[in-house]
Enzyme design. Sequence first.
Site, short mmCIF file in Angstrom:
data_model
loop_
_atom_site.label_atom_id
_atom_site.label_comp_id
_atom_site.label_asym_id
_atom_site.label_seq_id
_atom_site.Cartn_x
_atom_site.Cartn_y
_atom_site.Cartn_z
N SER A 37 0.80 -1.23 0.00
CA SER A 37 0.00 0.00 0.00
C SER A 37 0.83 1.28 0.00
O SER A 37 0.34 2.33 -0.38
CB SER A 37 -0.93 0.02 1.21
OG SER A 37 -0.17 -0.13 2.40
N ASP A 343 -3.52 8.06 8.12
CA ASP A 343 -4.54 7.19 8.72
C ASP A 343 -4.00 6.30 9.82
O ASP A 343 -4.63 5.31 10.17
CB ASP A 343 -5.19 6.34 7.62
CG ASP A 343 -4.18 5.45 6.91
OD1 ASP A 343 -2.99 5.44 7.31
OD2 ASP A 343 -4.56 4.76 5.94
N HIS A 346 -0.48 4.88 7.04
CA HIS A 346 0.08 5.46 5.82
C HIS A 346 0.37 6.96 5.97
O HIS A 346 -0.31 7.64 6.73
CB HIS A 346 -0.88 5.23 4.65
CG HIS A 346 -1.22 3.79 4.48
ND1 HIS A 346 -2.39 3.26 4.96
CD2 HIS A 346 -0.53 2.76 3.94
CE1 HIS A 346 -2.42 1.96 4.70
NE2 HIS A 346 -1.30 1.62 4.10
#
Length: 387
Positions: A37, A343, A346
Amino acid sequence: MKSIILFLLVAGVATGQPFPPPSPACDIPAIYNFGDSNSDTGGIAAAFYPPGPPSGETFFKRPVGRASDGRLIIDFIAEKLGLPYLSAYLDSIKANYTHGANFATGGATIKRVNESWFVNDVSPFSLDIQVEQFNQFKDRTIYLFNQAKDDSQRHNLPRPDDFMKAIYTIDIGQNDLAYVFRTIGVEAARAAIPDIIDQLASCIRQLYGKGARSFWIHNTGPIGCLPVTHAKIVNPARGYLDENGCVSGQNLIANEFNEKLRARVVQLRSDLPKAILTYVDMYSAKSQLISNAKNLGFEERFMICCGYHDRDHDIYCGNQGKINGSEVFAGSCKDPTKVISWDGVHYSDAANKWIANQITYGLFSDPPLSIIEICPENKGVSNLSRA
Ligand SMILES: *[C@@H]1O[C@H](CO)[C@@H](O)[C@H](O)[C@H]1NC(C)=O
Ligand SMILES: *[C@@H]1O[C@H](CO)[C@@H](O)[C@H](O)[C@H]1NC(C)=O
Ligand SMILES: *[C@@H]1O[C@H](CO)[C@@H](O)[C@H](O)[C@H]1NC(C)=O
Ligand SMILES: *[C@@H]1O[C@H](CO)[C@@H](O)[C@H](O)[C@H]1NC(C)=O
C-alpha cells in the site's frame, strides 16, 4: 485512466510543481513498480473495495485508490522523472501503460502467507505474483505492440525497447514483518528474516532475467513508529519505547531486515553484472521526518489525521463506528498538510512529498545518485561497491 491523468496535470499546475522541470541525466522512459500500500496507485482498490472519502481529498480531490490524502512516494518519483502517474496493472478502466505500470497492491507481502484479504487485509498478490503479472504484461504488450498496424493502435502500450531502459522500483516488506509479529511474535521474528530476503532476491533475479536493468529498492520503514500501534500503548515497560517513542522491539527487527537486505543488494551487484541496483534507506528518511516533526512544520509526530484509535477502539479512516455509545464517522483533520500520518499506517501527501524530496536526490541512497541519474549507462560512474 485518461481523464484522471488530464485532471492531475491540471491539478499539478494549479498547486505548483514541487520539483524543477526534470532534466534527466539519462533516458528513463518508464517505471515498473512492485510493492504494498505504500506504493499502490489503485491495484487493490480495483480488485476489491476502493477506499472512499476522505482519501485523496488534499491533492486529487476525490478517492483514487491510494491510501493517503494525496500522492504517494511513487507519484513524486514519477513527477521527478517527468512521467505520468502510474496506472495499476489490475485497473481495467482507462489504464494507460505507455510509461510503465504499477503491480503494487495494498496488503502485499514478499512471501506468500496463510491469510487473505478477508483475514487481516493481506493481498493475494504477493511479490512473486506481481512478478508473474509483470511477465505476462511484458509478453502480451510486446505482442500487441508488434501486431499493431499503426500508432493509433498502440495508444496505451509501452514501447518494447523501453523495458530495458525503465526503472524498476520496489517497496515491500512491512507486511511480512507485521505478519511475523502477529504469528510468531516480535522475539522470534529475527529467524524469519532470511527466508523473506531470499524470496525478495529471487524476485529481483527473475526481473533481471526478463531484461530489467535498473533497480531502485526501498528498505522498510520504522514499523514500530506507526501511530495506530502507538495509540494502543498504555504504561509501557522501561525500554519498550525508543527515544522517539516508537516500539523499539519492532524497529529492531525492521533494522535487522534492512541490514540483511542491504547486504543482499551488495551481493546481487556481483551476481547481476549488467544491473544497477540502488538501495534506498527509507527507514532513515522516515525516522528523520518523525523525529524532527515539529521543526519541519508538522504537528505532534503520532497524530493521526483520519481515523480514531485508542486502546479499545479502531475506527479506520472513512469508516463508521461507535465510541461511548454514539455513532461516529472517522473523517479527516482540519489541516492534513500539517500531519505526518494520514490514517495511522500510511503517510500523508505532505509527508510523502518531504520523504520523496530527500530520497530522489540521492540523500539516502547507495550509491548516492539522484534518481534521474540511475540508468545502466551510468554504471560505474560512482562507487557502486560502497557497502
Ligand atoms: C500454510 O499452511 C500450509 C498448510 O497447512 C503449511 O504447510 C505452510 O507451512 C503454512 N505457511 C505459513 C507461512 O505459515
Ligand atoms: C497515454 O499516455 C500518453 C503519455 O502521457 C499519451 O501520450 C497518450 O495519449 C495516452 N493514451 C491514451 C489512450 O490516453
Ligand atoms: C469515552 O468515555 C470515557 C469515560 O467517560 C472518556 O474518558 C473518554 O474520553 C470518552 N472518549 C471519547 C472519544 O469521547
Ligand atoms: C569505494 O568505497 C569504499 C568503501 O567506502 C572505499 O574503501 C573505496 O576507496 C571507494 N572506491 C572509490 C573508487 O571511490
